[in-house]
Enzyme design. Structure first.
Site, PDB file in Angstrom:
ATOM      1  N   ARG A 277       0.901  -1.471   0.040  1.00 43.55           N
ATOM      2  CA  ARG A 277       0.062   0.310   0.203  1.00 43.55           C
ATOM      3  C   ARG A 277       1.171   1.347  -0.143  1.00 43.55           C
ATOM      4  O   ARG A 277       1.819   1.459   0.764  1.00 43.55           O
ATOM      5  CB  ARG A 277      -1.287   0.391   1.431  1.00 43.55           C
ATOM      6  CG  ARG A 277      -1.216   1.804   1.998  1.00 43.55           C
ATOM      7  CD  ARG A 277      -3.036   1.382   0.898  1.00 43.55           C
ATOM      8  NE  ARG A 277      -3.316   2.091   0.727  1.00 43.55           N
ATOM      9  CZ  ARG A 277      -4.913   3.364   0.527  1.00 43.55           C
ATOM     10  NH1 ARG A 277      -4.384   3.007  -1.454  1.00 43.55           N
ATOM     11  NH2 ARG A 277      -5.890   4.115   0.055  1.00 43.55           N
ATOM     12  N   GLU A 373     -13.314 -22.610  26.677  1.00 44.01           N
ATOM     13  CA  GLU A 373     -13.461 -23.078  27.545  1.00 44.01           C
ATOM     14  C   GLU A 373     -12.775 -22.164  29.268  1.00 44.01           C
ATOM     15  O   GLU A 373     -11.192 -22.478  29.592  1.00 44.01           O
ATOM     16  CB  GLU A 373     -11.712 -23.558  27.143  1.00 44.01           C
ATOM     17  CG  GLU A 373     -12.707 -24.599  26.475  1.00 44.01           C
ATOM     18  CD  GLU A 373     -11.661 -25.780  25.510  1.00 44.01           C
ATOM     19  OE1 GLU A 373     -10.787 -25.985  26.996  1.00 44.01           O
ATOM     20  OE2 GLU A 373     -12.029 -26.162  24.246  1.00 44.01           O
TER      21      GLU A 373
END
Length: 392
Positions: A277, A373
């Protein structure tokens, strides 16, 4: 596994581990990456990738050779989860959940039970889910209300579960239910029972509409008088809570590996974009502010990775600190994944906020690694209590 020969920071990978890691990375690059955006957009279970993992023996990694597995250790499993998650967190979770659901069978199953269920799991012919959480019992398993009442040689299971990964595609589910409601200790109330999903009374009530991991089905389950043989119980009655906690000691590193993989994938996209970019007459990677972002991202990912690998080594060594190491690995990796993916979106600017690039999906996927979890708050409690216990 052979003697470690290839240094990798604080952990040392064997030649076999490096070969497996690199093979899974190539598979992820060539076969998983092209499917990732579509899986997220359509929110559909990618059974083609489930078959792909089965064909390449990736499901076999955490299983013993006598059950058709590769007999690999925890670190090897995490290497594979990490590489798959670089491109698609849903695919990485396929392996992590298969290992999670199998762990109670590996830890507490009789030889007959293991021979009955594990070969199909190792081959990827069947899938398993782990059903602990309920609507009113997430971080606090003592709040579980699902009951399994003894009736002769059977248990009759009644209740519900929520936020159960892959339960709608699983062939059987390891269900944690109250078998001893009057036990003096809450930790002795639960038992773990394998429930085949084709049994009468088992029902998938609905699938969650989620921020991320959209190709991975997360189900709400109901059990209405589901009859299961007593021979499906894992271990003794009242051992369910301790079995769940022992399972988390080996499954939380898998979630840390997913987080590291997501973060690594986002870092790779951001670095590549920064080199391509152009603004202000050159690549944005030449701008010091962008360089600082990339440097912090790289350092964070590598730190989380090395901590994860060391945690796997400590857990395998049986040092007695498995819960602490698993919690630290998940805590650091999950927070790192959220931070790195957010910074990756920043590097890409407006493009990062669009579906034209994968970093917005990676940012959405990363959030769950701070939640399931065991939330990050629960991990901090585990670590702090371990520290205080050693300080007394």
């Amino acid at each position: 596994m052979s003697t470690p020969t290839i240094p990798f920071g604080t952990a040392r990978l064997t030649e076999e581990q490096v070969l497996l890691r690199d093979a899974v990375a190539v598979l992820a690059d060539e076969r998983v990456a092209p499917r990732a955006a579509e899986i997220d957009t359509t929110a559909t279970w990618p059974d083609d990738l489930r078959r792909l993992l089965a064909e390449h023996d990736i499901f076999a990694i955490p299983f013993a050779e006598r059950h058709g597995g590769l007999g690999a250790d925890l670190l090897t499993l995490c290497l594979a989860v990490e590489q798959l998650s670089r491109h698609c967190a849903t695919t990485g979770l396929m392996l992590a959940v298969q290992a999670l659901g199998a762990m109670p069978i590996q830890a507490a199953g009789t030889p007959e039970q293991q021979d009955r269920w594990l070969p199909d799991l190792a081959a990827g012919r069947k899938l398993v889910a782990f059903a602990l959480t309920e609507a009113d019992a997430g971080s606090d398993p003592s709040g579980i209300r699902t009951r399994a009442e003894r009736d002769g040689d059977e248990y009759v299971i009644t209740g519900s579960k929520r936020f159960i990964s892959h339960a709608s595609v699983a062939d059987f589910v390891v269900v944690f239910a109250v078998t001893n409601p009057d036990a003096p200790k809450p930790s002795r109330r639960l038992s773990a029972i394998v429930v085949e999903t084709d049994r009468p009374g088992f029902r998938v009530e609905r699938l969650e509409h989620k921020m991320g991991l959209r190709g991975s089905p997360t189900a709400e389950l109901s059990f209405t008088g589901v009859r299961v043989p007593v021979t499906n119980r894992l271990g003794e009655e009242g051992e369910g809570f301790s079995l769940a906690m022992r399972t988390f000691e080996r499954s939380r590193p898998g979630i840390a590996a997913q987080a590291v993989g997501i973060a690594q994938g986002a870092l790779e996209v951001a670095a590549r974009y920064a080199g391509e970019r152009r603004q202000f007459g050159g690549p944005i990677g030449d701008l010091q502010m962008v360089q600082a972002l990339l440097a912090d991202m790289d350092a964070g990912v590598e730190a989380a990775r090395q901590l994860l690998y060391q945690a796997c080594a400590e857990i395998e060594a049986g040092t007695g600190e498995a819960a602490r190491w698993a919690a630290i690995a998940k805590l650091v990796a999950g927070d790192t994944a959220m931070r790195v993916t957010t910074d990756a979106v920043q590097v890409l600017g407006g493009y990062g906020y669009t579906a034209d690039y994968p970093v917005e999906r990676m940012m959405r996927d990363a959030k769950i690694t701070q939640l399931y979890e065991g939330t990050q708050q629960i991990q901090r409690l585990i670590v702090a209590r371990s520290l205080l216990a050693r300080s007394r």
